[in-house]
Scaffold this motif. Structure first.
Motif, PDB file in Angstrom:
ATOM      1  N   TYR A   1       0.824  -1.209   0.000  1.00  0.00           N
ATOM      2  CA  TYR A   1       0.000   0.000   0.000  1.00  0.00           C
ATOM      3  C   TYR A   1       0.855   1.255   0.000  1.00  0.00           C
ATOM      4  N   GLU A   2       1.961   1.230   0.776  1.00  0.00           N
ATOM      5  CA  GLU A   2       2.835   2.407   0.855  1.00  0.00           C
ATOM      6  C   GLU A   2       3.450   2.739  -0.504  1.00  0.00           C
ATOM      7  N   MET A   3       3.820   1.730  -1.270  1.00  0.00           N
ATOM      8  CA  MET A   3       4.450   1.955  -2.563  1.00  0.00           C
ATOM      9  C   MET A   3       3.430   2.279  -3.652  1.00  0.00           C
ATOM     10  N   LEU A   4       2.211   1.783  -3.486  1.00  0.00           N
ATOM     11  CA  LEU A   4       1.213   1.907  -4.548  1.00  0.00           C
ATOM     12  C   LEU A   4       0.138   2.948  -4.268  1.00  0.00           C
ATOM     13  N   ALA A   5      -0.029   3.336  -3.016  1.00  0.00           N
ATOM     14  CA  ALA A   5      -1.111   4.273  -2.672  1.00  0.00           C
ATOM     15  C   ALA A   5      -0.568   5.451  -1.869  1.00  0.00           C
ATOM     16  N   GLU A   6      -0.386   5.278  -0.547  1.00  0.00           N
ATOM     17  CA  GLU A   6       0.209   6.316   0.274  1.00  0.00           C
ATOM     18  C   GLU A   6       0.780   5.694   1.540  1.00  0.00           C
ATOM     19  N   VAL A   7       1.629   6.433   2.220  1.00  0.00           N
ATOM     20  CA  VAL A   7       2.282   5.929   3.421  1.00  0.00           C
ATOM     21  C   VAL A   7       1.251   5.595   4.489  1.00  0.00           C
ATOM     22  N   GLN A   8       1.514   4.504   5.241  1.00  0.00           N
ATOM     23  CA  GLN A   8       0.610   4.076   6.317  1.00  0.00           C
ATOM     24  C   GLN A   8       1.432   3.744   7.548  1.00  0.00           C
ATOM     25  N   ARG A   9       0.927   4.090   8.724  1.00  0.00           N
ATOM     26  CA  ARG A   9       1.606   3.802   9.987  1.00  0.00           C
ATOM     27  C   ARG A   9       0.648   3.157  10.966  1.00  0.00           C
ATOM     28  N   ASP A  10       1.217   2.387  11.938  1.00  0.00           N
ATOM     29  CA  ASP A  10       0.392   1.580  12.839  1.00  0.00           C
ATOM     30  C   ASP A  10       0.264   2.126  14.256  1.00  0.00           C
ATOM     31  N   MET A  11       0.832   3.266  14.544  1.00  0.00           N
ATOM     32  CA  MET A  11       0.608   3.921  15.833  1.00  0.00           C
ATOM     33  C   MET A  11       0.532   5.416  15.570  1.00  0.00           C
ATOM     34  N   THR A  12      -0.140   6.117  16.434  1.00  0.00           N
ATOM     35  CA  THR A  12      -0.252   7.557  16.212  1.00  0.00           C
ATOM     36  C   THR A  12       1.070   8.240  16.567  1.00  0.00           C
ATOM     37  N   PRO A  13       1.341   9.398  15.966  1.00  0.00           N
ATOM     38  CA  PRO A  13       2.525  10.167  16.365  1.00  0.00           C
ATOM     39  C   PRO A  13       2.539  10.505  17.848  1.00  0.00           C
ATOM     40  N   GLU A  14       1.367  10.723  18.436  1.00  0.00           N
ATOM     41  CA  GLU A  14       1.298  11.045  19.859  1.00  0.00           C
ATOM     42  C   GLU A  14       1.775   9.866  20.714  1.00  0.00           C
ATOM     43  N   GLN A  15       1.393   8.652  20.307  1.00  0.00           N
ATOM     44  CA  GLN A  15       1.828   7.465  21.041  1.00  0.00           C
ATOM     45  C   GLN A  15       3.342   7.282  20.927  1.00  0.00           C
ATOM     46  N   ALA A  16       3.875   7.510  19.729  1.00  0.00           N
ATOM     47  CA  ALA A  16       5.322   7.371  19.519  1.00  0.00           C
ATOM     48  C   ALA A  16       6.090   8.405  20.339  1.00  0.00           C
TER      49      ALA A  16
END
Length: 364
Positions: free
Chosen positions: A320-335
């Motif tokens: 999906y990241e290469m074909l559509a858009e970047v995806q992440r599995d935790m929120t920036p706030e959690q990180a």
């Protein structure tokens, strides 16, 4: 009710115009994929077979000096070369080619083969910063873009474990900095504010994504972060280029780099890998480089670490990241909360070393 820490959503990156898909619920999925080997080995302070250690011969036969401070040399396998012939080709606006001129340099942070940036003293990091500034001043006389960066760790493609970074200069502004230049310029024109200065002020006010802060610098997990523990390092006053930093700002930068990289190492108790790099205002022909033409630009550094859940689980940008858009599995706030909670004392540092680092800092 929508809850951003649980429900899928998209966030906009104003520096490049891209969107990021955030899927917090996926962080709990079981992992049966590839496991990396954590970078926990203890390296010697000198390695006979290292091409970057002081006094050793490199692959081209040249011998490194017995350096004790940062050492810079032209890369033996440079990606850009100064004497590439000028050439352009355009066929039907589909097959476009232009030659590229530039140079590629390597900067060894110290003569100690075993110490990455978080294990250097603030005085040693300050010496690295001043070497960066010197390289900007030299290379900007000939090239319009100077890219300072580091790939840390084998997982990030680093071919030599000796702590080092790179400096590439080119006769054209690369794609991503060109986008950042355009976005910051447009924001100033439409909003009347410097984009990243305004953003830093807002992040301080919200206090949700701050990792560490001192008098002159701020580190946040950006609202639009792509990588799990990505961070953005920002000065808190208008600074378009690193050469503009005064002595106090340089000292504070050494402090913030040490604090951030220590927290990275402490997160998973390993030599935390990342790709990092600085973006500053492009260099322009004489007459165009006036303060008013730099008002939209704010110096900043990106840190892009690939680790996701542990020292052995990597975030892959595929599908999906290469074909559509970047995806992440935790929120920036959690990180940000996880990084902020880490100690500012390196997990491998005994009390004796702490006292030694304090003495070095006093000399700054």
């Amino acid at each position: 009710m929508f809850e951003q820490s649980e429900h899928p959503h998209r966030r906009f990156n104003p520096l490049c115009g891209d969107w990021v898909l955030v899927s917090p619920h996926r962080a709990q999925r079981p992992w049966q994929g590839q496991l990396e080997i954590p970078a926990t080995a203890v390296l010697p302070s000198y390695a006979e077979d290292c091409y970057l250690c002081a006094g050793n011969s490199r692959i081209n036969g040249e011998r490194n000096p017995q350096y004790r401070q940062p050492f810079v040399f032209t890369n033996d396998f440079a990606a850009l070369t100064e004497h590439t012939p000028a050439y352009q080709h355009n066929e039907d606006d589909l097959f476009i080619l232009q030659s590229a001129q530039g140079t590629s340099r390597v900067i060894c942070y110290s003569n100690d083969h075993s110490r990455t940036m978080p294990e250097l003293s603030q005085l040693q990091i300050l010496q690295v910063i001043r070497s960066w500034i010197d390289q900007y001043q030299q290379l900007s006389q000939q090239y319009c873009w100077v890219q300072v960066f580091e790939n840390k760790g084998a997982i990030n493609g680093c071919s030599n474990p000796h702590p080092h970074g790179q400096i590439w200069a080119s006769n054209t502004v690369p794609t991503l900095p060109a986008k950042a230049d355009s976005a910051q310029r447009q924001y100033l024109q439409t909003q009347g504010k410097n984009l990243l200065l305004h953003y830093a002020a807002q992040e301080i006010q919200k206090a949700e994504r701050i990792v560490v802060q001192n008098e002159h610098w701020l580190v946040v997990v950006p609202y639009w972060a792509s990588w799990p523990f990505e961070t953005l390092l920002l000065p808190l006053s208008p600074i378009a280029r690193m050469e503009q930093l005064n002595h106090a700002q340089q000292l504070a930068l050494a402090d913030i780099l040490q604090q951030l990289t220590i927290r990275y190492d402490n997160l998973f108790q390993c030599a935390f890998p990342y790709s990092m790099g600085w973006h500053c205002a492009p260099y322009t022909p004489a007459g165009d480089d006036q303060p008013d033409n730099l008002a939209h630009w704010q110096l900043h550094a990106h840190f892009f670490p690939p680790l996701l859940r542990s020292a052995s689980v990597k975030k892959f940008m595929v599908g999906y990241e290469m074909l559509a858009e970047v995806q992440r599995d935790m929120t920036p706030e959690q990180a940000a909360a996880r990084l902020r909670a880490q100690s500012n004392v390196h997990y491998k540092t005994p009390i004796a070393k702490l006292k030694s680092q304090g003495a070095d800092h006093a000399q700054c």
